[in-house]
Design a protein around this motif. Structure first.
Motif, mmCIF file in Angstrom:
data_model
loop_
_atom_site.group_PDB
_atom_site.id
_atom_site.type_symbol
_atom_site.label_atom_id
_atom_site.label_comp_id
_atom_site.label_asym_id
_atom_site.label_seq_id
_atom_site.Cartn_x
_atom_site.Cartn_y
_atom_site.Cartn_z
ATOM 1 N N LEU A 178 0.832 -1.202 0.000
ATOM 2 C CA LEU A 178 0.000 0.000 0.000
ATOM 3 C C LEU A 178 0.867 1.253 0.000
ATOM 4 C CD1 LEU A 178 -2.615 -1.106 2.691
ATOM 5 C CD2 LEU A 178 -2.923 -1.109 0.211
ATOM 6 N N ILE A 213 0.434 5.195 0.721
ATOM 7 C CA ILE A 213 -0.497 6.125 1.367
ATOM 8 C C ILE A 213 0.092 7.530 1.283
ATOM 9 C CG2 ILE A 213 -1.726 6.678 3.494
ATOM 10 C CD1 ILE A 213 -1.270 3.695 4.309
ATOM 11 N N ILE A 226 -7.535 8.501 6.742
ATOM 12 C CA ILE A 226 -6.592 7.397 6.924
ATOM 13 C C ILE A 226 -5.588 7.817 7.979
ATOM 14 C CG2 ILE A 226 -4.794 5.988 5.838
ATOM 15 C CD1 ILE A 226 -6.252 6.293 3.192
ATOM 16 N N LEU A 245 -5.998 -2.077 4.548
ATOM 17 C CA LEU A 245 -5.634 -0.723 4.975
ATOM 18 C C LEU A 245 -5.814 -0.565 6.484
ATOM 19 C CD1 LEU A 245 -4.816 2.133 3.999
ATOM 20 C CD2 LEU A 245 -7.261 2.638 3.800
#
Length: 216
Positions: A98, A100, A152, A134
């Motif tokens: 991932l 981010i 997030i 996530l």
């Protein structure tokens, strides 16, 4: 007659310019991306529906975007081997890389500063969704009542997909960050320039015809 034609031309130009500015309004949100080869592709499913495979790379980018075709892409490293180098494979689990990217200060809500961009390797069950992957590496997550991803790792603290109404010429969102971290200014849209050009040509033709009739 000439003055009337000139006034009509000016009014048309102002209407087109105003329409171009109105179309430049965007939304501040976390966009979701899939990595295909060496490029980012806007995801066709939301993170709560997508089920990545072992070895996939997915990204999230916070920014002000007018639409999916203009959305800012995640920046930084996007290679599975690099991101998951320190997370060994495990039986009965899959690994999802991932990226981010909380974006830039220009796109941040008023009073907030985006944290640094980072990568993470989520090791989750084979049937886990992207949202679950996530959540395993970037809590706390925040969603609205329509299941839209709002935050997030707690960023931003408030707000969710709000509209940012500003012209392309003045909004910070006009500077699009590319996947390699460079920025560029899109400038006036091609549609706006083309529309102004068409109106100008038609207006000039109308004025010429009026002058020709007056001289006849």
């Amino acid at each position: 007659m000439i003055r009337r034609a000139a006034l009509l031309l000016l009014a048309s130009l102002l209407l087109i310019a105003g329409a171009g500015q109105a179309q430049a309004a965007g939304y501040r949100y976390w966009s979701f991306w899939d990595r295909e080869g060496d490029r980012w592709v806007y995801a066709t499913q939301g993170p709560s529906m997508a089920r990545p495979s072992d070895g996939d790379v997915q990204g999230f980018r916070f920014a002000v975007s007018e639409d999916s075709s203009e959305a800012a892409r995640p920046r930084g490293t996007a290679d599975f081997k690099t991101i998951c180098a320190k997370t060994p494979a495990q039986d009965g689990k899959k690994r999802v890389a991932l990226v981010i990217d909380p974006g830039t200060k220009a796109d941040a809500p008023q009073g907030e500063t985006p944290p640094p961009a980072r990568t993470a390797c989520a090791r989750v069950s084979p049937d886990a969704t992207t949202a679950e992957a996530l959540a395993s590496v970037a809590k706390p997550l925040r969603y609205d009542t329509n299941a839209l991803l709002c935050a997030i790792s707690g960023y931003p603290e408030k707000g969710c997909g709000e509209q940012v109404a500003s012209s392309r010429e003045s909004t910070p969102a006009a500077k699009k960050d590319t996947s390699d971290g460079n920025t560029s200014d899109d400038g006036p849209s091609l549609g706006l320039l083309a529309g102004i050009g068409v109106v100008a040509v038609l207006g000039a033709a109308a004025i010429w015809q009026v002058r020709r009739r007056d001289q006849a």
